[in-house]
Motif scaffolding. Structure first.
Motif, PDB file in Angstrom:
ATOM      1  N   UNK A  55       0.845  -1.189   0.000  1.00 18.00           N
ATOM      2  CA  UNK A  55       0.000   0.000   0.000  1.00 18.00           C
ATOM      3  C   UNK A  55       0.880   1.239   0.000  1.00 18.00           C
ATOM      4  N   UNK A  56       0.277   2.383  -0.339  1.00 18.09           N
ATOM      5  CA  UNK A  56       0.988   3.662  -0.294  1.00 18.09           C
ATOM      6  C   UNK A  56       1.034   4.104   1.163  1.00 18.09           C
ATOM      7  N   UNK A  57       2.223   4.118   1.735  1.00 15.04           N
ATOM      8  CA  UNK A  57       2.374   4.317   3.176  1.00 15.04           C
ATOM      9  C   UNK A  57       2.756   5.739   3.563  1.00 15.04           C
ATOM     10  N   UNK A  58       3.327   6.511   2.644  1.00 11.23           N
ATOM     11  CA  UNK A  58       3.742   7.881   2.939  1.00 11.23           C
ATOM     12  C   UNK A  58       3.784   8.670   1.649  1.00 11.23           C
ATOM     13  N   UNK A  59       3.461   9.949   1.735  1.00 12.85           N
ATOM     14  CA  UNK A  59       3.529  10.820   0.552  1.00 12.85           C
ATOM     15  C   UNK A  59       3.737  12.255   1.019  1.00 12.85           C
ATOM     16  N   UNK A  60       4.770  12.889   0.486  1.00 16.22           N
ATOM     17  CA  UNK A  60       5.072  14.263   0.856  1.00 16.22           C
ATOM     18  C   UNK A  60       5.393  15.068  -0.402  1.00 16.22           C
ATOM     19  N   UNK A  61       4.909  16.297  -0.446  1.00 15.43           N
ATOM     20  CA  UNK A  61       5.072  17.139  -1.639  1.00 15.43           C
ATOM     21  C   UNK A  61       6.069  18.267  -1.381  1.00 15.43           C
ATOM     22  N   UNK A  62       6.959  18.479  -2.364  1.00 16.39           N
ATOM     23  CA  UNK A  62       7.976  19.532  -2.301  1.00 16.39           C
ATOM     24  C   UNK A  62       7.809  20.443  -3.504  1.00 16.39           C
ATOM     25  N   UNK A  63       7.663  21.719  -3.236  1.00 16.93           N
ATOM     26  CA  UNK A  63       7.481  22.694  -4.304  1.00 16.93           C
ATOM     27  C   UNK A  63       8.814  23.093  -4.918  1.00 16.93           C
ATOM     28  N   UNK A  64       8.766  23.421  -6.199  1.00 16.82           N
ATOM     29  CA  UNK A  64       9.917  24.027  -6.872  1.00 16.82           C
ATOM     30  C   UNK A  64       9.390  24.858  -8.040  1.00 16.82           C
ATOM     31  N   UNK A  65      10.204  25.793  -8.488  1.00 14.17           N
ATOM     32  CA  UNK A  65       9.903  26.600  -9.668  1.00 14.17           C
ATOM     33  C   UNK A  65      10.964  26.301 -10.709  1.00 14.17           C
ATOM     34  N   UNK A  66      10.553  26.197 -11.968  1.00 12.14           N
ATOM     35  CA  UNK A  66      11.510  25.991 -13.052  1.00 12.14           C
ATOM     36  C   UNK A  66      11.197  26.953 -14.194  1.00 12.14           C
ATOM     37  N   UNK A  67      12.241  27.498 -14.773  1.00 10.37           N
ATOM     38  CA  UNK A  67      12.139  28.353 -15.958  1.00 10.37           C
ATOM     39  C   UNK A  67      13.117  27.784 -16.989  1.00 10.37           C
TER      40      UNK A  67
END
Length: 173
Positions: free
Chosen positions: A98-110
């Motif tokens: 099963x999916x046990x952990x999920x974390x989101x990290x923001x970034x900007x790209x140009x």
């Protein structure tokens, strides 16, 4: 000066492999103690309405990161588009994986300016949190949550069904 083994031949030193170490509350028991297995974590890229698995993010070489010089200053990327790396950890219970952990990290790209913004420490910490079975999806817009939910469900519906309610509720599913 070389150490001599039995019979006067040079003694070969045992080669030790390096692994990603984390600090834990366990007592250290020598080289490699506290290592973790990254085989059960994947990186998902969220780029607008698109979500896809890109293992290259483990080494900052995902499709959106390649050729980009990153800065810790957001103002260095005035025309950057928002993308996310979502670290997804998989675990196994008696019922199955099963999916046990999920974390989101923001970034900007140009890509045109070949510039980007991200906070490396945040990416490392969020990877660690995913491995510690946490769900941190703050900041994701509804369309990004929907894209991630769709990807996880399509990748493996059984894993999705066995996943904690925290994840399903966090992604609106």
């Amino acid at each position: 000066m070389e150490q001599q083994g039995q019979g006067g031949t040079p003694e070969k030193k045992e080669k030790r492999s390096l692994a990603f170490n984390v600090v834990s509350n366990k007592e250290h028991k020598g080289f490699g103690a506290g290592t973790i297995d990254l085989n059960n974590v994947s990186s998902v890229i969220l780029d607008g309405d698109e979500a896809y698995i890109d293992i290259g993010a483990m080494h900052a070489k995902s499709k959106v990161e390649r050729g980009i010089k990153f800065s810790p200053n957001k103002e260095d990327v005035p025309n950057g588009r928002k993308c996310w790396i979502v670290w997804v950890a998989v675990d196994r219970s008696e019922e199955g994986q099963y999916y046990a952990g999920a974390t989101a990290c923001e970034m900007l790209v140009d890509p045109e300016a070949r510039r980007g913004w991200k906070i490396l420490a945040d990416h490392v910490n969020k990877l660690d949190y995913a491995l510690k079975r946490r769900f941190i999806l703050d900041g994701l817009e509804e369309r990004e949550k929907a894209a991630l939910r769709k990807l996880l469900m399509e990748h493996n519906a059984e894993w999705w069904e066995r996943s904690p309610e925290d994840l399903k509720a966090g992604l609106g599913g």
